[in-house]
Write a protein that holds these residues in place. Structure first.
Motif, mmCIF file in Angstrom:
data_model
loop_
_atom_site.group_PDB
_atom_site.id
_atom_site.type_symbol
_atom_site.label_atom_id
_atom_site.label_comp_id
_atom_site.label_asym_id
_atom_site.label_seq_id
_atom_site.Cartn_x
_atom_site.Cartn_y
_atom_site.Cartn_z
ATOM 1 N N GLU A 247 0.818 -1.206 0.000
ATOM 2 C CA GLU A 247 0.000 0.000 0.000
ATOM 3 C C GLU A 247 0.856 1.263 0.000
ATOM 4 O O GLU A 247 0.514 2.257 -0.647
ATOM 5 C CB GLU A 247 -0.920 -0.020 1.221
ATOM 6 C CG GLU A 247 -2.004 -1.089 1.151
ATOM 7 C CD GLU A 247 -2.791 -1.190 2.438
ATOM 8 O OE1 GLU A 247 -2.454 -0.445 3.402
ATOM 9 O OE2 GLU A 247 -3.730 -2.007 2.510
ATOM 10 N N ARG A 248 1.971 1.229 0.704
ATOM 11 C CA ARG A 248 2.855 2.403 0.690
ATOM 12 C C ARG A 248 3.442 2.618 -0.707
ATOM 13 O O ARG A 248 3.507 3.754 -1.199
ATOM 14 C CB ARG A 248 3.966 2.207 1.731
ATOM 15 C CG ARG A 248 5.081 3.253 1.702
ATOM 16 C CD ARG A 248 4.573 4.659 1.944
ATOM 17 N NE ARG A 248 3.945 4.837 3.240
ATOM 18 C CZ ARG A 248 4.610 5.183 4.349
ATOM 19 N NH1 ARG A 248 5.907 5.407 4.300
ATOM 20 N NH2 ARG A 248 3.957 5.340 5.486
ATOM 21 N N LEU A 249 3.858 1.530 -1.359
ATOM 22 C CA LEU A 249 4.418 1.652 -2.708
ATOM 23 C C LEU A 249 3.362 2.131 -3.707
ATOM 24 O O LEU A 249 3.623 3.022 -4.526
ATOM 25 C CB LEU A 249 5.002 0.311 -3.151
ATOM 26 C CG LEU A 249 6.243 -0.161 -2.403
ATOM 27 C CD1 LEU A 249 6.582 -1.595 -2.791
ATOM 28 C CD2 LEU A 249 7.424 0.754 -2.695
ATOM 29 N N ASP A 250 2.161 1.565 -3.628
ATOM 30 C CA ASP A 250 1.101 1.971 -4.565
ATOM 31 C C ASP A 250 0.642 3.402 -4.301
ATOM 32 O O ASP A 250 0.195 4.095 -5.216
ATOM 33 C CB ASP A 250 -0.096 1.022 -4.451
ATOM 34 C CG ASP A 250 0.201 -0.349 -5.039
ATOM 35 O OD1 ASP A 250 1.167 -0.443 -5.823
ATOM 36 O OD2 ASP A 250 -0.513 -1.315 -4.691
ATOM 37 N N GLY A 251 0.758 3.871 -3.059
ATOM 38 C CA GLY A 251 0.335 5.214 -2.749
ATOM 39 C C GLY A 251 1.335 6.274 -3.146
ATOM 40 O O GLY A 251 0.957 7.413 -3.453
ATOM 41 N N VAL A 252 2.621 5.926 -3.172
ATOM 42 C CA VAL A 252 3.666 6.914 -3.473
ATOM 43 C C VAL A 252 4.135 6.805 -4.915
ATOM 44 O O VAL A 252 4.282 7.820 -5.616
ATOM 45 C CB VAL A 252 4.853 6.748 -2.499
ATOM 46 C CG1 VAL A 252 5.960 7.753 -2.830
ATOM 47 C CG2 VAL A 252 4.394 6.922 -1.059
ATOM 48 N N VAL A 253 4.393 5.571 -5.383
ATOM 49 C CA VAL A 253 4.905 5.374 -6.755
ATOM 50 C C VAL A 253 4.026 4.347 -7.473
ATOM 51 O O VAL A 253 4.479 3.245 -7.808
ATOM 52 C CB VAL A 253 6.379 4.920 -6.727
ATOM 53 C CG1 VAL A 253 7.295 6.070 -6.397
ATOM 54 C CG2 VAL A 253 6.583 3.778 -5.723
ATOM 55 N N PRO A 254 2.764 4.649 -7.715
ATOM 56 C CA PRO A 254 1.893 3.668 -8.383
ATOM 57 C C PRO A 254 2.392 3.330 -9.781
ATOM 58 O O PRO A 254 2.660 4.210 -10.601
ATOM 59 C CB PRO A 254 0.534 4.386 -8.420
ATOM 60 C CG PRO A 254 0.871 5.845 -8.350
ATOM 61 C CD PRO A 254 2.087 5.936 -7.484
ATOM 62 N N GLY A 255 2.529 2.021 -10.029
ATOM 63 C CA GLY A 255 2.980 1.565 -11.335
ATOM 64 C C GLY A 255 4.455 1.775 -11.611
ATOM 65 O O GLY A 255 4.924 1.477 -12.718
ATOM 66 N N GLU A 256 5.202 2.302 -10.657
ATOM 67 C CA GLU A 256 6.622 2.594 -10.873
ATOM 68 C C GLU A 256 7.526 1.703 -10.032
ATOM 69 O O GLU A 256 8.680 2.032 -9.804
ATOM 70 C CB GLU A 256 6.913 4.067 -10.537
ATOM 71 C CG GLU A 256 6.178 5.066 -11.403
ATOM 72 C CD GLU A 256 6.645 5.019 -12.856
ATOM 73 O OE1 GLU A 256 7.769 4.522 -13.095
ATOM 74 O OE2 GLU A 256 5.894 5.464 -13.739
#
Length: 272
Positions: free
Chosen positions: A49-58
């Motif tokens: 969730e932290r990754l999708d919230g800050v760098v979605p798709g990256e």
């Protein structure tokens, strides 16, 4: 956002509600009670969730199964290992995780690789959290929520730190701490047995003989801040009189230590 903002958002502290606690190792007995160490952890979904919230798709994750080792964990069970390769905006971090099965090992590797980007790094700064449990087995239940125990312990530690800081702020930095001590013990009544009066104002004096670091510093110092009365240590072959001046062997002034206690003081090797 530029990359500096992205790294800062990734490594930002996690909400307290996503942090859980699990028992680490077997309970031990202390003072007739069983206590176990609990460590803080987060789920892999929290990292996602932290990754999708800050760098979605990256971001991208690659897992590689490592050869099984012959060793066992502390419970005597076989373990497996994965190497996680986490890529965020072209930056790659890798780490290895272990577990009793593929799922736990892969999850551990993913979270460890995320820590290298700063995600949930604050968990490594948590102090040990010992909690009372209801038995000595691996599956003993805590008698109190580990999160509540840790929060209470942290609150007490922070209160002690604030109190110590307040005391340090109240003490002037340039004022030497005076320790009241005499050969006969703490002062009792107007004067201790061998405590001289101030040669200037006649008041009580601080006894610095046992606490001073510089042997050439005054033996006694007036307790009155507005008075600068001091008594200096006697030079070789001399003794200090009650008015703070040096006296020869022919002087009528008596020594600071009573004659009845002089032998005892010398045998105990108490410094002047």
């Amino acid at each position: 956002m530029d990359k500096m903002d992205i790294w800062s958002k990734l490594s930002a502290p996690l909400p307290s509600g996503v942090i859980s606690w699990r028992q680490d190792g077997k309970p031990v007995q202390r003072d007739g009670k069983f206590v176990a160490r609990f460590v803080a952890y987060i789920d892999a979904n929290t990292v996602r969730e932290r990754l999708d919230g800050v760098v979605p798709g990256e971001w991208d994750l690659t897992l590689e199964l490592l050869p099984t080792l012959a060793g066992q964990d502390e419970n005597g069970e076989q373990t497996c290992s994965f190497k996680a390769r986490l890529q965020i905006l072209g930056v790659i971090r890798e780490d290895v995780g272990t577990g009793r099965d593929y799922k736990s090992a892969a999850t551990d590797a993913f979270k460890r690789a995320a820590v290298r980007f700063g995600i949930a790094h604050e968990l490594y700064g948590f102090a040990q959290n010992w909690v009372q449990v209801d038995g000595d087995s691996r599956y003993a239940k805590p008698l109190e929520d580990p999160a509540v125990v840790y929060a209470r312990r942290r609150a007490r530690a922070e209160a002690r730190e604030r109190l110590e800081q307040e005391r340090a702020d109240e003490q002037p930095a340039n004022e030497e701490v005076q320790i009241e001590t005499t050969l006969a013990g703490p002062a009792d009544g107007p004067f201790a047995l061998d405590e001289p009066s101030c040669p200037k104002c006649g008041g009580r004096m601080w006894d610095n003989r046992l606490s001073k670091r510089n042997p050439k510093a005054p033996d006694y110092k007036c307790r009155n801040r507005s008075c600068d009365g001091v008594i200096w240590p006697p030079t070789p072959g001399q003794r200090a009189s009650a008015n703070g001046k040096s006296a020869g062997h022919e002087s009528d002034a008596g020594p600071l230590v009573p004659e009845s206690d002089a032998a005892a003081a010398q045998s105990d090797q108490i410094p002047f």
